[in-house]
Design a protein around this motif. Sequence first.
Motif, PDB file in Angstrom:
ATOM      1  N   ARG A   2       0.837  -1.194   0.000  1.00 41.58           N
ATOM      2  CA  ARG A   2       0.000   0.000   0.000  1.00 41.58           C
ATOM      3  C   ARG A   2       0.876   1.250   0.000  1.00 41.58           C
ATOM      4  O   ARG A   2       1.841   1.330   0.737  1.00 41.58           O
ATOM      5  N   GLY A   4       1.194   5.535   0.223  1.00 42.51           N
ATOM      6  CA  GLY A   4       0.472   6.665   0.788  1.00 42.51           C
ATOM      7  C   GLY A   4       1.342   7.880   0.997  1.00 42.51           C
ATOM      8  O   GLY A   4       2.434   7.995   0.439  1.00 42.51           O
ATOM      9  N   ASP A  23      -3.492   4.855  -0.574  1.00 40.16           N
ATOM     10  CA  ASP A  23      -4.053   3.673   0.076  1.00 40.16           C
ATOM     11  C   ASP A  23      -4.015   3.819   1.591  1.00 40.16           C
ATOM     12  O   ASP A  23      -4.762   3.161   2.314  1.00 40.16           O
ATOM     13  N   ILE A  52      -9.307   3.926   3.400  1.00 35.37           N
ATOM     14  CA  ILE A  52      -7.910   4.343   3.505  1.00 35.37           C
ATOM     15  C   ILE A  52      -7.382   4.002   4.896  1.00 35.37           C
ATOM     16  O   ILE A  52      -7.986   4.363   5.907  1.00 35.37           O
TER      17      ILE A  52
END
Length: 247
Positions: A2, A4, A23, A52
Amino acid sequence: MRIGAHVRLDSDPIGFGEKLGADVIQLFVVDPRGWDKPTPHPRTEEILASPIDVVVHSSYQINVASLNNRLRMPSRNAVAQQAQAAAELGAFGLVVHGGHVRSDAELATGIDNWRKLFERQQDKGGFAVPILIENTAGGNHAMARHFDSIARLWDAVGDYGAGFCLDTCHAWAGGEELVGVVDRIKAITGRIDLVHRRWRLRRGRGGRSDASRAANGQCSVSLRSEAGIGPMWLRRLWFGHRGFAVC
């Protein structure tokens, strides 16, 4: 994996994360340079309902390794309070810097102070979320700057379920080579829960800034090869956001 970014807009962290296509987002639950006790986040329900994921970064002045009671004791309290606030947001962890002491003679005590943090909190039922210790860039007497120091720290805290946040630019600025950095850290900690890659116009080793290193392909290529992070994440960094990956 993920991907971010750190969210600086506390008024709408999820909205900001959605605009980035993140994410996962990282945020503070207090002023990062203060000692205030966390208060409920005004967007708690929205954060909990969002797909999220969230991780919380603790305030910068926390130093649980310190031999100074006036710093260490508030730091312990702040870690516990911010971990609880992180749990209330559904966060998967609280990132805490390794901290430092004032001399080589204090290093062993600093490591033991980290052990005491976990040991004493364990007696109270443990932390509300995992504590993710982050490696730091500078300081001659830091707990988590050099990998050999991290190994000594992990001997003391590893059995308490501590997690690890690898900051690749901290590692590089602290004197560690990025080649093989993931395998070397995992050999020490057994895990990497989060990877930070910071984009800042600041000077590092040899007087080079993050910008010049990235322009020469040094930080970005090493990070992409070692952590498997692709160009989309790096583009976010060009727009001035702090990016990271969750492993």
